[in-house]
Every structure is written in structure tokens, then in C-alpha cells.
Scaffold this active site. Structure first.
Site, mmCIF file in Angstrom:
data_model
loop_
_atom_site.group_PDB
_atom_site.id
_atom_site.type_symbol
_atom_site.label_atom_id
_atom_site.label_comp_id
_atom_site.label_asym_id
_atom_site.label_seq_id
_atom_site.Cartn_x
_atom_site.Cartn_y
_atom_site.Cartn_z
ATOM 1 N N GLY A 355 -4.299 9.608 38.226
ATOM 2 C CA GLY A 355 -4.989 8.445 38.781
ATOM 3 C C GLY A 355 -5.472 8.720 40.192
ATOM 4 O O GLY A 355 -5.921 9.819 40.518
ATOM 5 N N GLU A 379 -17.072 36.688 36.018
ATOM 6 C CA GLU A 379 -17.160 37.653 34.928
ATOM 7 C C GLU A 379 -18.099 37.181 33.813
ATOM 8 O O GLU A 379 -17.912 37.492 32.649
ATOM 9 C CB GLU A 379 -15.760 37.945 34.352
ATOM 10 C CG GLU A 379 -15.257 39.340 34.678
ATOM 11 C CD GLU A 379 -14.869 39.462 36.154
ATOM 12 O OE1 GLU A 379 -15.725 39.165 37.012
ATOM 13 O OE2 GLU A 379 -13.742 39.861 36.451
ATOM 14 N N GLU A 383 -22.814 30.700 29.230
ATOM 15 C CA GLU A 383 -24.045 31.038 28.507
ATOM 16 C C GLU A 383 -24.101 32.542 28.203
ATOM 17 O O GLU A 383 -24.524 32.952 27.100
ATOM 18 C CB GLU A 383 -25.264 30.613 29.332
ATOM 19 C CG GLU A 383 -25.470 29.108 29.425
ATOM 20 C CD GLU A 383 -24.441 28.410 30.317
ATOM 21 O OE1 GLU A 383 -24.209 27.212 30.103
ATOM 22 O OE2 GLU A 383 -23.870 29.072 31.221
#
Length: 401
Positions: A355, A379, A383
């Protein structure tokens, strides 16, 4: 040991090493990590402790003074260290990649010269591929080496060196036209140079400057820098492997094991986030009971634990595949992709469980929330991992029509 992320089939030696590392993390790293991170202070005492444990030589062969352990052992140690503080695992990782590249690709003279001192932790390694305008396109490297007698003259600017200031040996990837005529494929005209330097910032050897640390959102403590080469002269015997034009393959081999390492870091950070979340859920009370007793929180804990288990299993599989001598770029890419994404999600869920207190710097989860995003990039981005995975899958499942 926690119930989650157990690894079956380990030897007694592996279990002993991991127990020692975990004990060190609990006693020497976790109690001081948040304070050092907030000050962006290099953890010298922790690094000295890891040196005494022999972790800088964990995968270096025994003939060079190392422990000669497997990638799996190393990855499991990194997982434990990242659980304590991810920045410390970064200090170890860059050193490990350079040592691995030397072991796999170095000349005998290079191995004899560097590996014993790297195993002892007296030489700290860093490696450099990226450049300011490079991104994920390694073929666009513009830094260059030109042959001049028995030396090479290096010019260019590199970016995002972990351990850039504290290291004394940097493996630097540049273009080298010598022996590679016009029109040669970019990846066949790259060379890795082993650059020795003094630790520190400013001009650390003639022609080589390490500017000050880059100020980052997270991943603090460890120094991340640029590297500027302006007429840097390197002897020909410091070409990794002794032959130009092989640098791309050497670096990619190092990055492949580095991806297993990043996966291990993601597993360690996710484990710590789960530990913090499940503990806080049993301490915090709302509506007359522990928040852990609310079904919504139990669902969240269940999802977090499952992700921790899945990421750990994929990381272990990738490490074991590499140790067996088989090609593991598919497994390493999958492990890095999944572990980094799951790490982000587990950390965010632990943050939500806390919270408003998760937003406070007094709570450890705040640090983890800033550290996790680095794993999405290091590294190779998600994608890039998906490109690697997709291409390998098409090789494995080629349709014969």
C-alpha cells in the site's frame, strides 16, 4: 531455505557453496543494502567479503586458481546475491563475462596473464559493446581500431559500462578494418580488445577516459559509466584470441551466458519481493484480520509464488543446457525474457500489497521497485529476446512444404 525456488540434483559441494552465499547475503548484504543504495555508495566491504569467499573465481578453472564450478552453480549464487541487492550481482556479472570470454576464446598467454589474478579478485573485469547511438543494433558500432605497426589505435565512445570505474580490465568491442575489405559483413569486421587500465575516473591511461558515474533511477552503488577512446594504443597481443574479426562472436558468447545471469538476477529480486510481500501481508491488519486472510491478497500471493517458481525453473534449465555443451540461446533467451518480466510483475504486486508504505524509502520494496526495470533492458530487451526465440523456433520447427 525457503520453500520456493529449490533446485534438485545438486551435489554436496554445490549445496555447501549456496548455503555459504545465502548466509553471507542474510548477514552482510540485506541489513545494509538499502542504506548503501540510497547513498549510491560502492559496497566495498561486501565486495571484499565476496573476494574472500572466492566468488570472483567461481567459474575460472582450478589450474588458474579458480573454483572451476559450473554455470548452474554460478547462476544460483547470483540468484542469492541479487536477492540481497541486485547491484552486487552486477559487480560480479561483468567480471564473470570477461573471465568466461578469456577462458573460451583467449590465447594461452592471455589466460595465463589474466585469469589467476581475476580468480583472486585482484583484477576486476568489465565489458563494453554499447555506444551512445547504438541501442540494440550492435552492427552499427562506430568505434574503430586501426593497425599501426605492432599496435592498434582505438578511437570512439562507448556507453553503459557496469564497473567502468572500478574495473582494471575492460573487454571492448570495436570495428577493425585490418584484414577485412570494404563490403565485409559488419559482424565479421569486429574485434574485442583487452584494455588494461587503472581503476578510477578521469584519464585512466593515455588515450582512455572514464567520465564520472551516470546517475540512474535504480541499480545504484555499482558504477555505470561511459568510456572514451582518443588515440588509445593497444598492443596486438591484446586482441582477444589473437585474431581480428571474431569479436562479435566472442561477445555474443559472453552475452549468452550473461542472459542466464540476468535471468538469475530476476529470480533473486522476485524471491525477495515475494518474501517482503508475504511477510507484510501477515503483519498488516485491516477489517479486523491480517490482510493475508483476504482472498484478494491470497490470489496475489499465489500468482507471485507461481511466477517465482516458473522463472527459477527456466533459469536452471538454461544453465544446465549450457553446462552440457549444447547450444542454449533459445533457452537463455526464454529464461531472460520470462524472469525479467515476471520479476517486474512480482515486485509490483509486492509494492501493491504494501500500500502507501511501499512508496516510502523506509521500506525495502521501494528499492526493488526501482531496480527491477533495469532487468527488462540489460543483456538485450524483451523485444530482442523475442526475436532470438522466434528465429530459433523457426529453425527447430521448419515447415517442409
Amino acid at each position: 531455505m525457503s520453500r520456493l525456488a529449490q533446485t534438485h540434483g545438486l551435489t554436496d559441494i554445490q549445496r555447501e557453496i549456496l548455503s555459504t552465499v545465502r548466509d553471507f547475503v542474510d548477514k552482510e548484504i540485506i541489513p545494509v543494502a538499502t542504506e548503501l543504495e540510497h547513498r549510491d555508495e560502492y559496497p566495498q566491504d561486501i565486495v571484499d567479503g565476496l573476494k574472500e569467499l572466492g566468488l570472483f573465481g567461481l567459474m575460472i578453472p582450478e589450474e588458474y586458481g579458480g573454483l572451476g564450478e559450473s554455470l548452474l552453480t554460478y547462476a544460483l549464487c547470483v540468484e542469492e546475491i541479487a536477492r540481497g541487492w541486485m547491484s552486487v550481482s552486477g559487480i560480479i556479472n561483468t567480471h564473470f563475462i570477461v573471465a568466461y570470454m578469456l577462458k573460451q576464446h583467449g590465447t594461452q598467454e592471455q589466460k595465463d596473464h589474466f585469469l589467476p589474478r581475476m580468480a583472486a579478485g585482484d583484477i576486476r573485469g568489465a565489458f563494453s559493446m554499447s555506444e551512445p547511438a547504438l541501442g540494440s543494433d550492435v552492427s552499427a558500432i562506430s568505434s574503430k581500431a586501426v593497425k599501426d605497426g605492432e599496435e592498434y589505435v582505438l578511437n570512439g565512445q562507448k556507453m553503459w559500462l557496469t564497473n567502468g570505474g572500478t574495473s582494471s580490465l575492460v573487454a571492448v568491442l570495436v570495428k577493425s578494418d585490418e584484414g577485412h575489405p570494404e563490403g565485409t559483413a559488419p559482424h565479421k569486421s569486429m574485434t574485442t580488445f583487452l584494455v588494461e587500465k587503472e581503476p578510477g575516473f578521469g584519464e585512466v591511461r593515455p588515450g582512455l577516459t572514464i567520465p564520472g558515474k551516470i546517475d540512474k533511477m535504480g541499480y545504484k552503488g555499482v558504477d555505470t559509466t561511459e568510456l572514451i577512446m582518443d588515440g588509445l594504443r593497444i598492443p596486438a597481443n591484446r586482441v582477444l584470441g589473437g585474431v581480428t574479426g571474431r569479436g562479435f562472436y566472442q561477445m555474443m558468447d559472453g552475452v549468452e551466458v550473461g542472459r542466464v545471469n540476468v535471468a538469475a538476477r530476476g529470480c533473486g529480486v522476485a524471491q525477495r519481493a515475494f518474501e517482503l510481500g508475504v511477510r507484510y501481508a501477515q503483519q498488516r491488519h485491516t477489517f479486523g484480520k491480517q490482510i493475508a486472510r483476504h482472498q484478494a491478497i491470497q490470489f496475489k500471493l499465489a500468482e507471485m509464488a507461481t511466477k517465482v517458481e516458473a522463472a527459477h525453473a527456466m533459469m536452471v534449465n538454461a544453465a544446465r543446457k549450457k553446462d552440457s555443451g549444447e547450444r542454449n540461446d533459445l533457452e537463455a533467451g526464454m529464461a531472460k525474457y520470462l524472469a525479467s518480466e515476471y520479476c517486474k510483475e512480482v515486485v509490483e504486486d509486492a509494492f501493491r500489497i504494501h500500500g502507501g508504505y511501499g512508496f516510502s524509502k523506509e521500506y525495502e520494496i521501494e528499492r526493488l521497485y526501482r531496480e527491477a526495470p533495469m532487468l527488462l533492458i540489460g543483456e538485450g530487451t524483451a523485444e530482442i529476446q523475442k526475436m532470438i526465440i522466434g528465429r530459433r523456433l523457426l529453425e527447430e520447427y521448419r515447415f517442409q512444404g
